[in-house]
Design a protein around this motif. Structure first.
Motif, PDB file in Angstrom:
ATOM      1  N   THR A  24     -45.358 -45.235  17.702  1.00  0.00           N
ATOM      2  CA  THR A  24     -44.326 -44.962  18.704  1.00  0.00           C
ATOM      3  C   THR A  24     -44.894 -44.105  19.840  1.00  0.00           C
TER       4      THR A  24
ATOM      5  N   ASP B  18     -47.636 -33.177  22.653  1.00  0.00           N
ATOM      6  CA  ASP B  18     -48.141 -33.898  21.490  1.00  0.00           C
ATOM      7  C   ASP B  18     -49.535 -34.447  21.739  1.00  0.00           C
TER       8      ASP B  18
ATOM      9  N   TRP C 123     -52.639 -31.084  12.001  1.00  0.00           N
ATOM     10  CA  TRP C 123     -52.486 -32.528  11.820  1.00  0.00           C
ATOM     11  C   TRP C 123     -53.847 -33.211  11.648  1.00  0.00           C
TER      12      TRP C 123
ATOM     13  N   GLU D 107     -30.729 -40.898  17.113  1.00  0.00           N
ATOM     14  CA  GLU D 107     -31.928 -40.242  16.572  1.00  0.00           C
ATOM     15  C   GLU D 107     -32.356 -40.744  15.194  1.00  0.00           C
TER      16      GLU D 107
ATOM     17  N   ARG E 207     -33.841 -44.756  15.413  1.00  0.00           N
ATOM     18  CA  ARG E 207     -35.089 -45.138  16.074  1.00  0.00           C
ATOM     19  C   ARG E 207     -35.220 -44.319  17.342  1.00  0.00           C
TER      20      ARG E 207
ATOM     21  N   ILE F 161     -47.108 -37.556   9.564  1.00  0.00           N
ATOM     22  CA  ILE F 161     -46.795 -36.160   9.245  1.00  0.00           C
ATOM     23  C   ILE F 161     -45.436 -36.003   8.557  1.00  0.00           C
ATOM     24  N   HIS F 162     -44.559 -36.999   8.653  1.00  0.00           N
ATOM     25  CA  HIS F 162     -43.224 -36.877   8.041  1.00  0.00           C
ATOM     26  C   HIS F 162     -43.367 -36.809   6.520  1.00  0.00           C
ATOM     27  N   GLU F 163     -42.854 -35.733   5.942  1.00  0.00           N
ATOM     28  CA  GLU F 163     -43.100 -35.523   4.517  1.00  0.00           C
ATOM     29  C   GLU F 163     -41.832 -35.323   3.694  1.00  0.00           C
TER      30      GLU F 163
ATOM     31  N   SER G 249     -44.166 -43.576   2.279  1.00  0.00           N
ATOM     32  CA  SER G 249     -43.161 -43.181   3.252  1.00  0.00           C
ATOM     33  C   SER G 249     -43.801 -43.316   4.628  1.00  0.00           C
TER      34      SER G 249
ATOM     35  N   HIS H  46     -42.972 -43.451   9.091  1.00  0.00           N
ATOM     36  CA  HIS H  46     -41.943 -43.211  10.114  1.00  0.00           C
ATOM     37  C   HIS H  46     -42.395 -43.506  11.537  1.00  0.00           C
ATOM     38  N   ASN H  47     -43.685 -43.689  11.791  1.00  0.00           N
ATOM     39  CA  ASN H  47     -44.151 -43.679  13.181  1.00  0.00           C
ATOM     40  C   ASN H  47     -44.195 -45.029  13.882  1.00  0.00           C
TER      41      ASN H  47
ATOM     42  N   ASN I  13     -40.027 -49.842  10.854  1.00  0.00           N
ATOM     43  CA  ASN I  13     -40.056 -50.585  12.114  1.00  0.00           C
ATOM     44  C   ASN I  13     -41.464 -50.599  12.690  1.00  0.00           C
TER      45      ASN I  13
ATOM     46  N   ASP J 204     -33.022 -46.455   1.223  1.00  0.00           N
ATOM     47  CA  ASP J 204     -32.673 -45.094   0.856  1.00  0.00           C
ATOM     48  C   ASP J 204     -33.363 -44.734  -0.454  1.00  0.00           C
TER      49      ASP J 204
HETATM   50  C1  B12 Z   1     -38.013 -34.226  10.869  1.00  0.00           C
HETATM   51  C2  B12 Z   1     -38.658 -35.192  11.830  1.00  0.00           C
HETATM   52  C3  B12 Z   1     -39.908 -34.854  12.337  1.00  0.00           C
HETATM   53  C4  B12 Z   1     -40.653 -33.596  11.938  1.00  0.00           C
HETATM   54  C5  B12 Z   1     -41.358 -33.832  10.582  1.00  0.00           C
HETATM   55  C6  B12 Z   1     -41.575 -32.538   9.826  1.00  0.00           C
HETATM   56  C7  B12 Z   1     -42.258 -32.766   8.516  1.00  0.00           C
HETATM   57  N1  B12 Z   1     -43.186 -31.874   8.206  1.00  0.00           N
HETATM   58  O1  B12 Z   1     -41.943 -33.688   7.774  1.00  0.00           O
HETATM   59  C8  B12 Z   1     -41.631 -33.430  13.144  1.00  0.00           C
HETATM   60  C9  B12 Z   1     -40.943 -32.594  14.206  1.00  0.00           C
HETATM   61  C10 B12 Z   1     -42.983 -32.844  12.829  1.00  0.00           C
HETATM   62  C11 B12 Z   1     -41.721 -34.870  13.637  1.00  0.00           C
HETATM   63  C12 B12 Z   1     -42.800 -35.362  14.348  1.00  0.00           C
HETATM   64  C13 B12 Z   1     -42.839 -36.646  14.866  1.00  0.00           C
HETATM   65  N2  B12 Z   1     -41.857 -37.552  14.859  1.00  0.00           N
HETATM   66 CO1  B12 Z   1     -40.243 -37.352  13.826  1.00  0.00          CO
HETATM   67  N3  B12 Z   1     -38.536 -37.252  13.032  1.00  0.00           N
HETATM   68  C14 B12 Z   1     -38.011 -36.395  12.222  1.00  0.00           C
HETATM   69  C15 B12 Z   1     -36.561 -36.778  11.900  1.00  0.00           C
HETATM   70  C16 B12 Z   1     -35.647 -35.922  12.748  1.00  0.00           C
HETATM   71  C17 B12 Z   1     -36.121 -36.674  10.451  1.00  0.00           C
HETATM   72  C18 B12 Z   1     -37.042 -37.331   9.431  1.00  0.00           C
HETATM   73  C19 B12 Z   1     -36.765 -36.712   8.069  1.00  0.00           C
HETATM   74  O2  B12 Z   1     -37.573 -35.981   7.544  1.00  0.00           O
HETATM   75  N4  B12 Z   1     -35.551 -36.942   7.521  1.00  0.00           N
HETATM   76  C20 B12 Z   1     -35.142 -36.378   6.241  1.00  0.00           C
HETATM   77  C21 B12 Z   1     -35.624 -37.308   5.105  1.00  0.00           C
HETATM   78  C22 B12 Z   1     -35.167 -36.776   3.775  1.00  0.00           C
HETATM   79  O3  B12 Z   1     -35.035 -38.556   5.368  1.00  0.00           O
HETATM   80  P1  B12 Z   1     -35.902 -39.859   5.694  1.00  0.00           P
HETATM   81  O4  B12 Z   1     -37.225 -39.503   6.176  1.00  0.00           O
HETATM   82  O5  B12 Z   1     -35.067 -40.772   6.500  1.00  0.00           O
HETATM   83  O6  B12 Z   1     -36.086 -40.474   4.239  1.00  0.00           O
HETATM   84  C23 B12 Z   1     -34.986 -40.986   3.530  1.00  0.00           C
HETATM   85  C24 B12 Z   1     -35.101 -42.486   3.349  1.00  0.00           C
HETATM   86  O7  B12 Z   1     -35.660 -43.105   4.490  1.00  0.00           O
HETATM   87  C25 B12 Z   1     -35.895 -42.620   2.115  1.00  0.00           C
HETATM   88  N5  B12 Z   1     -37.352 -42.701   2.169  1.00  0.00           N
HETATM   89  C26 B12 Z   1     -38.228 -42.183   3.052  1.00  0.00           C
HETATM   90  N6  B12 Z   1     -39.468 -42.493   2.703  1.00  0.00           N
HETATM   91  C27 B12 Z   1     -39.413 -43.205   1.559  1.00  0.00           C
HETATM   92  C28 B12 Z   1     -40.396 -43.768   0.767  1.00  0.00           C
HETATM   93  C29 B12 Z   1     -40.035 -44.488  -0.372  1.00  0.00           C
HETATM   94  C30 B12 Z   1     -41.088 -45.081  -1.221  1.00  0.00           C
HETATM   95  C31 B12 Z   1     -38.660 -44.606  -0.726  1.00  0.00           C
HETATM   96  C32 B12 Z   1     -38.260 -45.322  -1.940  1.00  0.00           C
HETATM   97  C33 B12 Z   1     -37.673 -44.046   0.076  1.00  0.00           C
HETATM   98  C34 B12 Z   1     -38.057 -43.350   1.212  1.00  0.00           C
HETATM   99  O8  B12 Z   1     -35.598 -41.487   1.333  1.00  0.00           O
HETATM  100  C35 B12 Z   1     -35.102 -40.415   2.120  1.00  0.00           C
HETATM  101  C36 B12 Z   1     -33.765 -39.966   1.559  1.00  0.00           C
HETATM  102  O9  B12 Z   1     -32.851 -41.004   1.546  1.00  0.00           O
HETATM  103  C37 B12 Z   1     -36.541 -38.277  12.373  1.00  0.00           C
HETATM  104  C38 B12 Z   1     -35.207 -38.766  12.935  1.00  0.00           C
HETATM  105  C39 B12 Z   1     -34.154 -38.873  11.857  1.00  0.00           C
HETATM  106  N7  B12 Z   1     -33.101 -38.102  11.975  1.00  0.00           N
HETATM  107  O10 B12 Z   1     -34.339 -39.628  10.919  1.00  0.00           O
HETATM  108  C40 B12 Z   1     -37.628 -38.297  13.458  1.00  0.00           C
HETATM  109  C41 B12 Z   1     -38.433 -39.574  13.691  1.00  0.00           C
HETATM  110  C42 B12 Z   1     -38.752 -40.221  12.368  1.00  0.00           C
HETATM  111  N8  B12 Z   1     -39.672 -39.082  14.314  1.00  0.00           N
HETATM  112  C43 B12 Z   1     -40.153 -39.890  15.181  1.00  0.00           C
HETATM  113  C44 B12 Z   1     -41.366 -39.691  15.901  1.00  0.00           C
HETATM  114  C45 B12 Z   1     -41.708 -40.736  16.962  1.00  0.00           C
HETATM  115  C46 B12 Z   1     -42.187 -38.596  15.669  1.00  0.00           C
HETATM  116  C47 B12 Z   1     -43.532 -38.320  16.358  1.00  0.00           C
HETATM  117  C48 B12 Z   1     -44.494 -39.500  16.399  1.00  0.00           C
HETATM  118  C49 B12 Z   1     -43.215 -37.795  17.776  1.00  0.00           C
HETATM  119  C50 B12 Z   1     -44.431 -37.445  18.581  1.00  0.00           C
HETATM  120  N9  B12 Z   1     -44.834 -38.271  19.517  1.00  0.00           N
HETATM  121  O11 B12 Z   1     -44.996 -36.413  18.362  1.00  0.00           O
HETATM  122  C51 B12 Z   1     -44.075 -37.142  15.514  1.00  0.00           C
HETATM  123  C52 B12 Z   1     -45.017 -37.576  14.364  1.00  0.00           C
HETATM  124  C53 B12 Z   1     -46.450 -37.234  14.602  1.00  0.00           C
HETATM  125  C54 B12 Z   1     -47.344 -37.407  13.404  1.00  0.00           C
HETATM  126  N10 B12 Z   1     -48.452 -36.695  13.410  1.00  0.00           N
HETATM  127  O12 B12 Z   1     -47.088 -38.173  12.505  1.00  0.00           O
HETATM  128  C55 B12 Z   1     -39.249 -41.089  15.391  1.00  0.00           C
HETATM  129  C56 B12 Z   1     -39.793 -42.386  14.817  1.00  0.00           C
HETATM  130  C57 B12 Z   1     -39.488 -43.515  15.771  1.00  0.00           C
HETATM  131  C58 B12 Z   1     -39.393 -44.838  15.129  1.00  0.00           C
HETATM  132  N11 B12 Z   1     -40.497 -45.526  14.952  1.00  0.00           N
HETATM  133  O13 B12 Z   1     -38.305 -45.258  14.798  1.00  0.00           O
HETATM  134  C59 B12 Z   1     -37.896 -40.599  14.757  1.00  0.00           C
HETATM  135  C60 B12 Z   1     -37.022 -41.701  14.167  1.00  0.00           C
HETATM  136  C61 B12 Z   1     -37.130 -39.847  15.880  1.00  0.00           C
HETATM  137  C62 B12 Z   1     -36.641 -40.761  16.968  1.00  0.00           C
HETATM  138  N12 B12 Z   1     -35.389 -41.180  16.929  1.00  0.00           N
HETATM  139  O14 B12 Z   1     -37.392 -41.075  17.869  1.00  0.00           O
HETATM  140  N13 B12 Z   1     -40.631 -35.580  13.255  1.00  0.00           N
END
Ligand code: B12
Length: 582
Positions: free
Chosen positions: A117, A142, A173, A322, A325, A465-467, A511, A513-514, A544, A570
């Motif tokens: 992305t 970034d 990173w 947010e 995507r 980096i998403h953890e 997992s 996200h990028n 995606n 999820d």
């Molecule tokens: C927190 C976050 C960050 C934090 C991460 C902190 C950390 N140490 O983890 C920070 C601020 C560092 C960050 C950075 C970036 N981010 Co970010 N981030 C987010 C955010 C807000 C939340 C993600 C998250 O942790 N959610 C909480 C967890 C618990 O939920 P989840 O990840 O969705 O996972 C759930 C399910 O998906 C599932 N799941 C996830 N993984 C897996 C794996 C398996 C096997 C299974 C079964 C289930 C599963 O289980 C979880 C619980 O249900 C999202 C937007 C959003 N609200 O979703 C953007 C988002 C993911 N980020 C995005 C981007 C672009 C980035 C950056 C590239 C931005 C940049 N240019 O710097 C950088 C990454 C750089 C890098 N080096 O990788 C975009 C991705 C765009 C896309 N392709 O759709 C998003 C969607 C924001 C957006 N709308 O633009 N980010």
């Protein structure tokens, strides 16, 4: 406190930080700092002067995140947003440029890594256009300072007329396909800091977004303050530069958020302006209607805080999509329109706010933040680190990692119930959210009488980096009675395949996200095959894929299924995916 470590915090034959800073200063001598269109239009020399002027005039500034798949698309996006904002009677002051992670690695490696992305800047003209297309000041954070490309990126940004350059917090990173060492990466960063230090008089400010780095892993808000003090010590005391500390994306409690902002402002030297304060991103869900409330609540409290403190930091609202995507351009215009209305109306509420409890919280944060900072310096010194050498400090804290640092130096308690247990004083929302999600998962698995799965070796990792999602995958597997193996974050496909081969994994849970889910999956399958690993792949996160010709990343779940990969929307889907494998 720990006095000895089993591994080396420093490298043998390290150059001195002072030499590298001097190298940076020598490079800076040949760099002419440009002036952006915004600064030219307002007759100021740089962004800090612009911020000073706007603050004196009582303007609450705004900032947006922007990064389309290519620079051409981002450029026309800037023009479009500017025009649409003007039509609606407002303007945006600055933007934080969201780039492809490949900007942090040398261009000759770009083809070997997946497109992610955000855009790439290809030519000097494109760099220059970031600051000259519209009167909106770019912050280039970034993949700049902290990455392997710290030096060339920093130089090109300064020449273009960008003043706030970072992102200091991203020093930890790892970058795709780059195989340099941590010492190489930190060395480049120190040289770039030297450049920024030499350009202070021309408005150079080292930008840091705390939530991008270790603060995302800390469980205590006082550690945020301690870490900000540490970064300030590095940049201001050791390098002679100026630092801007931004934060906010991972916090949804608006009162705590105001208190942390109060604390960060209170420990800031006079005459500095932080770049922006970020809207919460973590209370945004897939239910877009609810997100309007999350946005408005966060913005209202932030604006009230800004009206009270007059910090000169811009508020950064986040589009309501947010959690789905990256936003479209019009979604960005929309949230800025909403935010400007909030800014216009908020002064009416000011006399009714009771700041007392927030100030009390601020004082606790500062007190314990200072404790963290002095523990950290004293502790590092005790471990043999020269705390006046920037390179030694950066390498040591990178090798220690966030979790250990907080455990060793944080102000909270350390009940001896686990190797890395730490009891926060002022728990972060990230920490509380994790505990809540963990409890929900454990209860669900306990009460559903989850089947005991046959022993399988599950390797769990994140492509970037998403953890947080990855931690929940580990928690779920453990609750099911399995013993998953953690592969960590920022993993290239070959690294993950190598680990899978090494541990003889039967399942690889990823997992991602990028915006590279499909290209990553294809490469991983090739790498696993090359090693003769017959493991099932499960993927979750943001499934995606970015493409140059698509305005936003495209969902690739069905393509992944066609490749034989189990797709989880999820965490609840994980059990089903594993049962499928049994
Ligand atoms: C927190 C976050 C960050 C934090 C991460 C902190 C950390 N140490 O983890 C920070 C601020 C560092 C960050 C950075 C970036 N981010 Co970010 N981030 C987010 C955010 C807000 C939340 C993600 C998250 O942790 N959610 C909480 C967890 C618990 O939920 P989840 O990840 O969705 O996972 C759930 C399910 O998906 C599932 N799941 C996830 N993984 C897996 C794996 C398996 C096997 C299974 C079964 C289930 C599963 O289980 C979880 C619980 O249900 C999202 C937007 C959003 N609200 O979703 C953007 C988002 C993911 N980020 C995005 C981007 C672009 C980035 C950056 C590239 C931005 C940049 N240019 O710097 C950088 C990454 C750089 C890098 N080096 O990788 C975009 C991705 C765009 C896309 N392709 O759709 C998003 C969607 C924001 C957006 N709308 O633009 N980010």
């Amino acid at each position: 406190m720990l006095r000895r470590l089993d591994e080396d915090l420093l490298a043998t034959d390290m150059p001195s930080g002072g030499e590298l800073l001097a190298e940076g200063r020598a490079i800076a001598a040949g760099v002419e700092v440009g002036t952006s269109l915004l600064c030219r239009e307002f007759g100021v020399r740089n962004e800090a002067e612009y911020k000073a002027r706007m603050t004196a005039e009582g303007r609450v500034m705004t900032c947006m995140n922007l990064g389309c798949p290519t620079w051409a698309a981002t450029r026309s996006g800037l023009l479009h947003i500017c025009e649409q904002a003007a039509k609606r009677g407002f303007r945006i002051d600055r933007f934080t440029f969201q780039m492809d992670r490949r900007m942090g690695i040398p261009p000759q490696l770009w083809d070997a890594a997946s497109k992610e992305t955000g855009p790439l800047l290809l030519t000097d003209a494109e760099w220059e256009q970031t600051a000259s297309t519209v009167p909106i000041q770019p912050g280039l954070a970034d993949m700049m300072i902290g990455s392997p490309m710290s030096v060339p990126n920093c130089v090109r940004a300064l020449r273009a007329g960008v003043n706030y350059i970072g992102n200091m917090s991203q020093f930890s990173w790892n970058y795709p396909v780059w195989d340099g060492t941590d010492l190489d990466q930190m060395g480049e960063m120190v040289k770039a800091l030297g450049i920024m230090g030499a350009k202070v008089d021309q408005g150079a400010v080292v930008q840091s977004y705390l939530d991008d780095g270790y603060c995302a892993q800390f469980s205590d808000y006082s550690s945020y303050i301690g870490w900000a003090l540490f970064e300030r010590y590095l940049v201001e005391d050791l390098v002679g530069g100026h630092l801007s500390v931004s934060w906010g994306g991972l916090t949804h409690d608006p009162l705590m958020k105001s208190a942390v902002t109060h604390a960060l402002e209170a420990v800031k030297p006079k005459g500095r302006f932080h770049g922006f304060y970020h809207c919460d991103t973590t209370h945004f869900t897939k239910d877009v209607e609810r997100n309007y409330a999350a946005l408005s609540i966060d913005m209202l409290y932030q604006v009230l805080t800004e009206l009270r403190l007059g910090t000169g930091s811009a508020v950064l609202p986040i589009p309501v999509t947010e959690a789905l995507r990256v936003p479209t351009l019009d979604e960005t215009v929309e949230v800025h329109n909403i935010t400007r209305r909030i800014i216009d109306d908020a002064p009416r509420l000011m006399p009714m706010v009771n700041w007392g409890p927030i100030e009390a919280q601020r004082d606790r944060l500062i007190h314990h933040g200072r404790e963290f900072f002095s523990n950290l310096l004293a502790g590092l010194s005790g471990l043999g680190v020269d705390v006046t050498d920037v390179l030694q400090l950066l390498l040591a804290v990178r090798r220690l990692g966030a979790v250990r640092i907080e455990r060793m130096f944080g102000a909270g308690a350390r009940p001896e119930i686990g190797p890395l247990h730490y009891e926060p004083i002022l728990p972060t929302d990230t920490h509380r959210d994790y505990l809540e999600r963990r409890d929900t998962i454990e209860t669900r698995i306990r009460t559903s009488g989850a089947v005991i799965l046959r022993p399988m070796k599950v390797l769990v990792g994140s492509t970037d980096i998403h953890e947080f999602g990855m931690h929940l995958v580990m928690t779920t597997l453990q609750a099911m009675g399995l013993q998953p193996i953690s592969a960590g974050v920022d993993l290239d496909p070959d690294e993950l395949a190598e680990m899978a081969a090494k541990v003889n994994a039967t399942v690889v849970a990823i997992s991602t996200h990028n915006g590279m889910a499909l290209s990553y999956a294809r490469q991983l399958l090739t790498e696993l095959k090359a090693r003769g690993v017959d493991a099932r792949i499960i993927m979750g996160g943001k499934l995606n894929q970015d493409a140059d010709d698509q305005p936003v990343p495209v969902d690739v779940s069905s393509d992944l299924r066609r490749l034989g990969i189990s797709v989880c929307e999820d965490i609840e889907d994980l059990q089903g995916a594993l049962q499928g494998i049994v």
